[in-house]
Design an enzyme around this catalytic site. Structure first.
Site, PDB file in Angstrom:
ATOM      1  N   PRO A 231       0.826  -1.206   0.000  1.00  0.00           N
ATOM      2  CG  PRO A 231      -0.722  -1.561   1.693  1.00  0.00           C
ATOM      3  CD  PRO A 231       0.596  -2.047   1.185  1.00  0.00           C
ATOM      4  N   PRO A 232       0.284   2.387  -0.361  1.00  0.00           N
ATOM      5  CG  PRO A 232      -0.986   3.888  -1.602  1.00  0.00           C
ATOM      6  CD  PRO A 232      -1.063   2.568  -0.921  1.00  0.00           C
ATOM      7  N   GLY A 233       2.709   4.543   1.169  1.00  0.00           N
ATOM      8  CA  GLY A 233       3.210   5.041   2.438  1.00  0.00           C
ATOM      9  C   GLY A 233       3.821   4.011   3.354  1.00  0.00           C
ATOM     10  CE  LYS A 236       5.080   0.743  -2.735  1.00  0.00           C
ATOM     11  NZ  LYS A 236       4.185   1.304  -1.703  1.00  0.00           N
ATOM     12  CD  GLU A 454     -21.449  10.209  15.912  1.00  0.00           C
ATOM     13  OE1 GLU A 454     -20.801   9.169  16.140  1.00  0.00           O
ATOM     14  OE2 GLU A 454     -21.632  10.652  14.762  1.00  0.00           O
ATOM     15  CG  ASP A 528     -22.850   5.477   9.916  1.00  0.00           C
ATOM     16  OD1 ASP A 528     -21.615   5.579  10.012  1.00  0.00           O
ATOM     17  OD2 ASP A 528     -23.644   6.071  10.662  1.00  0.00           O
TER      18      ASP A 528
END
Length: 642
Positions: A231-233, A236, A454, A528
């Protein structure tokens, strides 16, 4: 030692040079034509008039079509000839003073001969004329300027290609940046936290190049390439930088987009030049970041054709990596987060022998990453790094670096001398939820609806065994959300259906609470609904967790389904899929309603506290509902102190 030299006020630029040439061209054209013709161009009849008056001293005729007249000294004193007595530099004009075009050649010659016999003209001559100056100004100079501008544009578009100063003839040169032992690369494997398995494999590649005999003596072959996937970040590119810092061999680094150019054949030419440079300096390492820019599967996109420039570049890359002339002492490292779209020929053994998956860090690795990024920060001594690692599930290395930087900015904004734990928690809230909107006006009715929503999430998640443990609930608007419930999800390697259903039920708790308390629902549950619909669709179509569909998946791991115009199932199956997705979501919605009906008084009490404080934590839920009896809470639970 300070440098006392000052930069010059004017700096030469190719565009300034081009503009100067244009100005010179216009000036020459103006002064050589318009500036003279306005004053000295006369008609033939006007020439005959001057001839009869005896003002003409000499006449020169060129090509029997153009004439030049020279005035006598006496005529130059007349006011009528004042405009031609001076040249462009305001010096005395020695002639020709007038120019004219000859209409009838025979008539003109007769008039001039008569004037000569009458001694009204001293001499006249007929001669050919070569207009080299006019030809140069009107044809050669514009072409030369066009060629200069074209060369300048080509140099700009080539981006200053390697090896030749960026001239147009070097546009096919590789743009790779070379790192060697003389280059200042400070990143090493010590700076890469976590990623133990990936570091081990990459470090072994460095050892292959440093000491190849250790492996080749046993008959083994050095790997030709390694593909970093994740995945990015996740680190690599950082891992590749560490290879550049550790390796004592030349390291060529470039992006996959550096091969892409508007000119046909440039990409393939740059691939050839890149491998030629690497072979000349072998043993060497080539690192191609974002290789999916050039390595996408061939022939899958029906809109681009099969012989486009990107495919030619990929074909050349395949040939260089495993062709007849391949040098085994050049290793190719590549990184991508879209391995599913890469060409199968690129992925096979012999080109990329190893695929190293760089996944999101777990709790232990996140702790190591935090320790790396916390080193330059001025922080409190008793900062619990393990606590921070637990509060950031699913964060990549880049996300953690962002958290540390954001925490320092928040502490500075609050005029603190040291960064403390609360600053990091605020930073996590800022990154995940967005900026707190203190100026957003929320009416009391809407505030109560948001609090009920919430509190519904918090109540249902507290009652379900497999729902993620609650950290805090807030009705302070952040980003695009009006409120949020923060959880600490368990880091599972596999997920069972009952766990997914509990998570879906907790997600539907907000809309269910609105239904139970107000007997109305609102648009506030959009995110949701999106989440539970995605989860339900994954259960039915991807993971094979539905009884009616059975153990079938319609997931395409190759990533090529996006190019298909038809679905891999029939209309009847599509109808069943839609029915099962709807049934799953509605069942969890009714389950959440029943849980909230059974705990309606506790739900209202929690909502009242939320309206009063705007933020509640785990302790508040324990006072209302009692301790959570599930074992997962003890292992993964978290507590925030403010």
């Amino acid at each position: 030692m300070a440098n006392d030299s000052k930069p010059s006020g004017f700096r030469a630029n190719s565009w300034w040079i081009t503009a100067a040439i244009f100005v010179i061209l216009l000036g020459l054209n103006y002064f050589s034509t318009e500036g003279i013709e306005d004053a000295s161009q006369i008609s033939t009849s006007r020439f005959y008039q001057l001839l009869d008056q005896g003002d003409i001293d000499k006449v020169v005729v060129y090509n029997k079509t153009e004439g030049e007249a020279f005035l006598t000294k006496a005529a130059l004193q007349k006011p009528m000839h004042k405009a031609v007595t001076k040249d462009l530099l305001k010096n005395t004009n020695k002639g020709p003073h007038y120019v004219f075009e000859i209409g009838n050649e025979e008539s003109f010659q007769n008039r001039v001969e008569k004037a000569s016999q009458a001694h009204k003209i001293r001499e006249f001559n007929f001669m050919p004329k070569n207009n080299w100056m006019e030809l140069a100004l009107n044809i050669i100079l514009p072409i030369a300027i066009f060629l200069i501008i074209w060369v300048i544009l080509m140099r700009r578009m080539s981006g200053g290609g390697a090896g030749g100063g960026g001239q147009i003839f070097n546009i096919g040169k590789s743009k790779a940046k070379l790192f060697d032992e003389k280059t200042d690369v400070k990143i090493t494997f010590k700076d890469v936290a976590g990623l133990e398995g990936a570091k081990e494999e990459v470090q072994e590649i460095v050892e292959f190049l440093k000491n190849p005999e250790k492996y080749t003596n046993l008959g083994g072959k050095i790997p030709k390439g390694a593909l970093l996937v994740g995945p990015p970040g996740t680190g690599k590119t950082l891992l590749a930088k560490a290879v550049a810092g550790e390796a004592k061999v030349p390291f060529f680094s470039l992006s996959g987009s550096d091969f892409v150019e508007m000119f046909v054949g440039v990409g393939a030419s740059r691939v050839r030049d890149l491998f030629k440079q690497a072979k000349d300096k072998s043993p060497a390492i080539i690192f191609i970041d974002e290789i999916d820019a050039v390595g996408r599967a061939r022939g899958k996109n029906n809109f681009s054709g099969s012989n486009d420039e990107r495919e030619n570049t990929l074909n050349q890359l395949l040939t260089e990596m495993d062709g007849f002339g391949t040098n085994t002492h050049v290793i190719v490292l590549a990184a991508t987060n879209r391995a599913d779209v890469l060409d199968k020929a690129l992925m096979r053994a012999g080109r990329f022998d190893r695929q190293i998956y760089v996944d999101l860090p777990d709790v232990r690795e996140r702790k190591e990453i935090f320790e790396v990024h916390l080193t330059p920060l001025k922080k409190v001594d008793d900062l619990d790094v393990e606590f921070l690692a637990k509060q950031t599930p699913g964060f990549s290395g880049a996300d953690i670096a962002n958290v540390c930087n954001e925490a320092a900015l928040i502490a500075a904004r609050k005029e603190k001398s040291l960064v403390d734990k609360q600053d990091f928690l605020d930073a996590v809230d800022r990154i995940v939820g967005g900026l707190e909107k203190k100026n957003k006006i929320v009416s009391p009715t809407e505030k109560k609806a948001i609090a009920i929503h919430e509190a519904g999430h918090a109540t249902v998640s507290w009652m379900l065994e497999h729902a993620a443990p609650l950290i805090k609930v807030t009705i302070v608007p952040r980003g695009q959300s009006l409120g949020a419930a923060w959880y600490l999800p368990e880091e599972r390697l596999i997920v069972r259906p009952d766990q997914m259903l509990d998570e879906m039920c907790a997600t539907m708790g907000g809309r269910a609470a609105e239904k139970v308390i107000f007997d109305k629902i609102s648009t506030g549950a959009l995110s949701d609904l999106e989440k539970v619909t995605r989860q339900a669709r994954a259960m039915v179509t991807i993971y094979g967790l539905n009884d009616k569909i059975g153990n079938i998946t319609y997931y395409d791991s190759s990533g090529q389904s996006e190019y298909n115009f038809s679905k891999p199932y029939s209309e009847e199956t599509a109808r069943i899929i839609d029915q099962e997705i709807s049934a799953l979501v509605e069942a969890q919605y009714q389950r959440a309603i029943q849980l909230l009906v059974d705990n309606k008084d506790k739900l209202l009490k929690l909502a009242d506290i939320l309206i009063e404080r705007e933020v509640i934590f785990k302790d508040d839920l324990e006072q209302i509902f009692g301790s959570r009896p599930f074992a997962a809470e003890q292992e993964w639970g978290g507590h925030i102190e403010v």
